[in-house]
Design an enzyme around this catalytic site. Structure first.
Site, PDB file in Angstrom:
ATOM      1  N   HIS A 186     -35.057  87.091 -68.921  1.00 58.72           N
ATOM      2  CA  HIS A 186     -36.477  86.706 -68.993  1.00 58.72           C
ATOM      3  C   HIS A 186     -37.309  87.204 -67.813  1.00 58.72           C
ATOM      4  CE1 HIS A 186     -34.980  84.397 -72.234  1.00 58.72           C
ATOM      5  NE2 HIS A 186     -35.899  83.483 -72.275  1.00 58.72           N
ATOM      6  N   HIS A 203     -38.163  78.697 -82.342  1.00 62.40           N
ATOM      7  CA  HIS A 203     -38.806  79.010 -81.051  1.00 62.40           C
ATOM      8  C   HIS A 203     -39.349  80.430 -81.147  1.00 62.40           C
ATOM      9  CE1 HIS A 203     -39.551  79.254 -76.837  1.00 62.40           C
ATOM     10  NE2 HIS A 203     -38.339  79.494 -76.385  1.00 62.40           N
ATOM     11  N   GLU A 249     -40.273  82.464 -78.584  1.00 59.38           N
ATOM     12  CA  GLU A 249     -40.067  83.381 -77.461  1.00 59.38           C
ATOM     13  C   GLU A 249     -39.325  84.635 -77.955  1.00 59.38           C
ATOM     14  OE1 GLU A 249     -38.546  81.565 -73.870  1.00 59.38           O
ATOM     15  OE2 GLU A 249     -39.255  83.253 -72.680  1.00 59.38           O
ATOM     16  N   ASP A 257     -36.876  86.422 -77.228  1.00 60.98           N
ATOM     17  CA  ASP A 257     -35.421  86.549 -77.354  1.00 60.98           C
ATOM     18  C   ASP A 257     -34.915  85.922 -78.654  1.00 60.98           C
ATOM     19  OD1 ASP A 257     -36.278  84.238 -76.008  1.00 60.98           O
ATOM     20  OD2 ASP A 257     -34.332  83.878 -75.101  1.00 60.98           O
ATOM     21  N   HIS A 269     -37.979  74.876 -74.798  1.00 58.41           N
ATOM     22  CA  HIS A 269     -38.406  75.379 -73.523  1.00 58.41           C
ATOM     23  C   HIS A 269     -39.882  75.778 -73.495  1.00 58.41           C
ATOM     24  CE1 HIS A 269     -38.266  79.630 -71.576  1.00 58.41           C
ATOM     25  NE2 HIS A 269     -38.551  78.800 -70.613  1.00 58.41           N
ATOM     26  N   ASP A 279     -32.873  76.683 -77.248  1.00 58.06           N
ATOM     27  CA  ASP A 279     -32.539  76.967 -75.846  1.00 58.06           C
ATOM     28  C   ASP A 279     -31.671  75.867 -75.208  1.00 58.06           C
ATOM     29  OD1 ASP A 279     -33.653  79.475 -75.231  1.00 58.06           O
ATOM     30  OD2 ASP A 279     -35.654  78.614 -75.064  1.00 58.06           O
ATOM     31  N   TYR A 302     -28.051  78.022 -66.168  1.00 63.66           N
ATOM     32  CA  TYR A 302     -29.079  78.090 -67.200  1.00 63.66           C
ATOM     33  C   TYR A 302     -30.058  76.917 -67.042  1.00 63.66           C
ATOM     34  CZ  TYR A 302     -31.067  78.697 -71.848  1.00 63.66           C
ATOM     35  OH  TYR A 302     -31.935  78.904 -72.888  1.00 63.66           O
ATOM     36  N   HIS A 305     -28.141  80.492 -77.145  1.00 63.78           N
ATOM     37  CA  HIS A 305     -27.536  81.373 -76.128  1.00 63.78           C
ATOM     38  C   HIS A 305     -26.137  80.870 -75.827  1.00 63.78           C
ATOM     39  CE1 HIS A 305     -31.311  83.383 -75.171  1.00 63.78           C
ATOM     40  NE2 HIS A 305     -31.891  82.211 -75.004  1.00 63.78           N
TER      41      HIS A 305
HETATM   42 FE1  FEO Z   1     -37.141  80.066 -74.464  1.00 63.65          FE
HETATM   43 FE2  FEO Z   1     -34.127  81.604 -75.151  1.00 63.65          FE
HETATM   44  O1  FEO Z   1     -35.980  81.413 -75.000  1.00 63.65           O
END
Ligand code: FEO
Length: 403
Positions: free
Chosen positions: A24, A80, A82, A84, A148, A167, A195, A228
């Site tokens: 990120h 989400h 974002e 990724d 997140h 996340d 993390y 993740h």
């Molecule tokens: Fe908030 Fe894995 O992105």
């Protein structure tokens, strides 16, 4: 990439990013990472999340192993936005032509800023408590605003006791294994802390509220599937929930981080003497120089430390730039329940310890004693004084922890 069967008709179809080292743009990911996505083949074939844009091909390849055609996908759930997780959403929408795309209200509000074409997509907003029938299975949605991002949510499949947690509970690790119980537990714990400390920490009050909500909603969980890293199954579910409760509570511990930068090693020598003093009071210390340690590695240790001690010499009436960056980064992550200290050498004007103290107090870190500052190179007596300063801080930490 091959899909991995998790249960009958449920597959992991994510991508492994072995080369990721910069997560990120602000945190290191020394073990790589994964972008997990999950496919449920029920009466309505549903894809939960996508992957980072450059891994769209890998995702579609995995899906193709268990579907005759990507157009079999009826629903896409966007937990989400974002990049990724949603970076390849447009490619998946084009390939799958889903009947519906589900997302939270905040996700829908922001979707157009990433995908102007979303107005033509069959987007349906879902809120906490709303459910979606896939056929034999249902999905319950739980918004997890700021965990997140404002748009984040969980998807829970009660018939499978499966929580797709986005996340939350993530770790940055690229591996051939997919479950926590298949790898070294110490490594998993460290990567969870890394993390959490660099991504989730400022949202700890929301984590505590979400954990409460999970209990109130009576969600029975047998599988936590984050977006993740590795999944938690069986007894590891309780381990993950317990660790998140502990991370979020940030109870002070008998651990200290001494973090510093130095010019001609005077501040470094002080750091060593302070570490010695803390150690003599039974404190476990991480001594981290900023020329050798990235700010995210430091933060991994800060998050569960009871004391944080920062050192910089005075340079041009200020502090050294790596330390300024470290403090800015730490402030944004809002660490709680810590005591601290500031130290540094100086040649003539000597502003650094006041600047460091202001930063620390600005973060709400209690400073039980005056900063430690020395002119030029420390003598033996000065180092003895620094060790005593460290012992004092160790005693203050014992009192705070109740040890
Ligand atoms: Fe908030 Fe894995 O992105």
């Amino acid at each position: 990439m091959r899909a991995l069967k998790l249960r009958d008709d449920i597959y992991w179809v994510g991508a492994v990013d072995w080369a990721s080292r910069d997560f990120h743009g602000y945190s290191r990911s020394p073990w790589g990472t994964t972008y997990n996505a999950y496919l449920v083949k029920d009466e309505k074939v549903t894809l939960f999340d996508t992957v980072k844009r450059e891994f769209a091909g890998s995702l579609m390849c995995s899906m193709s192993h268990v579907l005759d055609s990507l157009e079999q996908v009826d629903y896409i759930v966007v937990n989400h936005l974002e990049p990724d997780h949603a970076g390849s959403l447009d490619e998946l929408v084009a390939a799958c032509k889903p009947e519906k795309i589900f997302c939270s209200p905040m996700c829908e509000k922001a979707m157009g800023t990433y995908f102007p074409q979303y107005k033509d997509w069959p987007v349906e907003v879902v809120k906490t408590g709303e459910t979606l029938s896939l056929g034999k299975r249902t999905v319950e949605f739980v918004e997890t605003k700021m965990l997140h991002w404002p748009d984040s949510m969980f998807s829970y499949i009660p018939e499978e006791k499966m929580l797709i947690s986005n996340d939350a509970f993530g770790q940055n690790i690229a591996s051939t294994e997919r479950f926590v119980d298949e790898v070294d537990r110490g490594l998993v714990d460290r990567l969870m802390r890394e993390y959490y400390g660099n991504i989730v920490l400022p949202f700890s009050p929301i984590v505590l509220k979400t954990l409460e909500q999970v209990t109130e909603l009576g969600l029975e969980i047998d599988l936590i599937a984050p977006d993740h890293g590795l999944m938690f199954r069986g007894d590891d579910v309780q381990y993950a929930l317990k660790r998140y409760q502990e991370f979020a509570e940030q109870k002070p511990t008998m651990k200290a981080v001494v973090v510093y930068d130095t010019m001609w090693h005077s501040t470094e020598e002080l750091a060593g003497a302070i570490t010695q003093g803390l150690q003599e009071e039974g404190v476990s210390v991480h001594l981290l120089g900023l020329k050798q340690n990235h700010h995210s590695a430091v933060m991994t240790e800060v998050m569960d430390a009871g004391a944080v001690v920062v050192g910089s010499p005075t340079h041009n009436n200020g502090i050294l730039p790596y330390m300024a960056a470290m403090l800015q980064y730490m402030k944004g992550l809002k660490p709680k329940n810590k005591i601290g200290g500031a130290f540094g050498s100086f040649g003539w004007s000597g502003e650094s310890t006041k600047i460091l103290t202001d930063w620390m107090e600005g973060m709400g870190i209690e400073m039980p004693q005056d900063p430690l500052r020395f002119k030029n190179a420390p003598t033996h007596e000065m180092l003895a004084q620094a060790a005593e300063w460290g012992r004092n801080l160790g005693r203050a930490l014992k009192e705070k922890v109740g040890a």
